[in-house]
Design a protein around this motif. Sequence first.
Motif, PDB file in Angstrom:
ATOM      1  N   GLU A 246       0.880  -1.159   0.000  1.00  0.00           N
ATOM      2  CA  GLU A 246       0.000   0.000   0.000  1.00  0.00           C
ATOM      3  C   GLU A 246       0.917   1.208   0.000  1.00  0.00           C
ATOM      4  OE1 GLU A 246      -2.866   2.865   2.315  1.00  0.00           O
ATOM      5  OE2 GLU A 246      -0.978   2.082   3.027  1.00  0.00           O
TER       6      GLU A 246
ATOM      7  N   ALA B 259      -7.720   4.176  -2.200  1.00  0.00           N
ATOM      8  CA  ALA B 259      -6.518   3.527  -1.668  1.00  0.00           C
ATOM      9  C   ALA B 259      -5.608   3.215  -2.853  1.00  0.00           C
ATOM     10  CB  ALA B 259      -6.873   2.250  -0.924  1.00  0.00           C
TER      11      ALA B 259
ATOM     12  N   ARG C  39     -11.386   3.074  -1.123  1.00  0.00           N
ATOM     13  CA  ARG C  39     -10.827   2.829   0.211  1.00  0.00           C
ATOM     14  C   ARG C  39     -11.613   1.751   0.948  1.00  0.00           C
ATOM     15  NH1 ARG C  39      -7.765   6.454   3.793  1.00  0.00           N
ATOM     16  NH2 ARG C  39      -7.969   5.668   5.905  1.00  0.00           N
TER      17      ARG C  39
ATOM     18  N   ALA D  67     -10.085  -1.654   0.377  1.00  0.00           N
ATOM     19  CA  ALA D  67      -8.623  -1.723   0.442  1.00  0.00           C
ATOM     20  C   ALA D  67      -8.132  -3.034   1.049  1.00  0.00           C
ATOM     21  CB  ALA D  67      -8.073  -0.536   1.228  1.00  0.00           C
TER      22      ALA D  67
END
Length: 189
Positions: free
Chosen positions: A21, A108, A165, A168
Amino acid sequence: MSKAVSAMNGASFAGLAKVEETGLGGMITLRGDFASAPFKAAVKAAIGCDVPAVRKIAFGEQGAAAWMSPDELLLLVDYDSAEAVVAQLCDALAGEHHMAVNVSDARACFAVSGEGAREVIAKVAPVDLDAGQFEAGDFRRTRFAQVAGAFWRDEADVFHIVCFRSVAVYMFNLLSTAAHPQSKVGVYA
């Protein structure tokens, strides 16, 4: 005011490829008429590049512009400057039909790198990744198994992924499973 944090706090996994990430990124949805001179000028002034071609991403001094649809771009900027870029775009496009929205906190971002990166992406996204079919600078909106996302490949053969997000954790787990050392298929070996 609370401090902004990324969806996965920099989580990473190393296997056939490295999945990580990448933290907070500024993202702006910009809609408008790509043929309009004021639209083109606003993108150039904000990002430092021209409106990209279909299914491409273009890079400039202040960020990047990715083709999302015939009237939509995803602008990638520094997280802390996203609001200012939106204001700049709205000023430049006053009187033009447009929409500029900071979507940074709704997204994300992940990177998949290493020798097995192409195989990892190919396992989960229905995109032809054969040599000559998906090159550096290419950009696709697609599905990664059960969720929507978009990705591009850079000059260093790193795949960059953007998703909502809210998914994610699913995306990270999906990519990590596809990168598990015991899951090698060897299509791109």
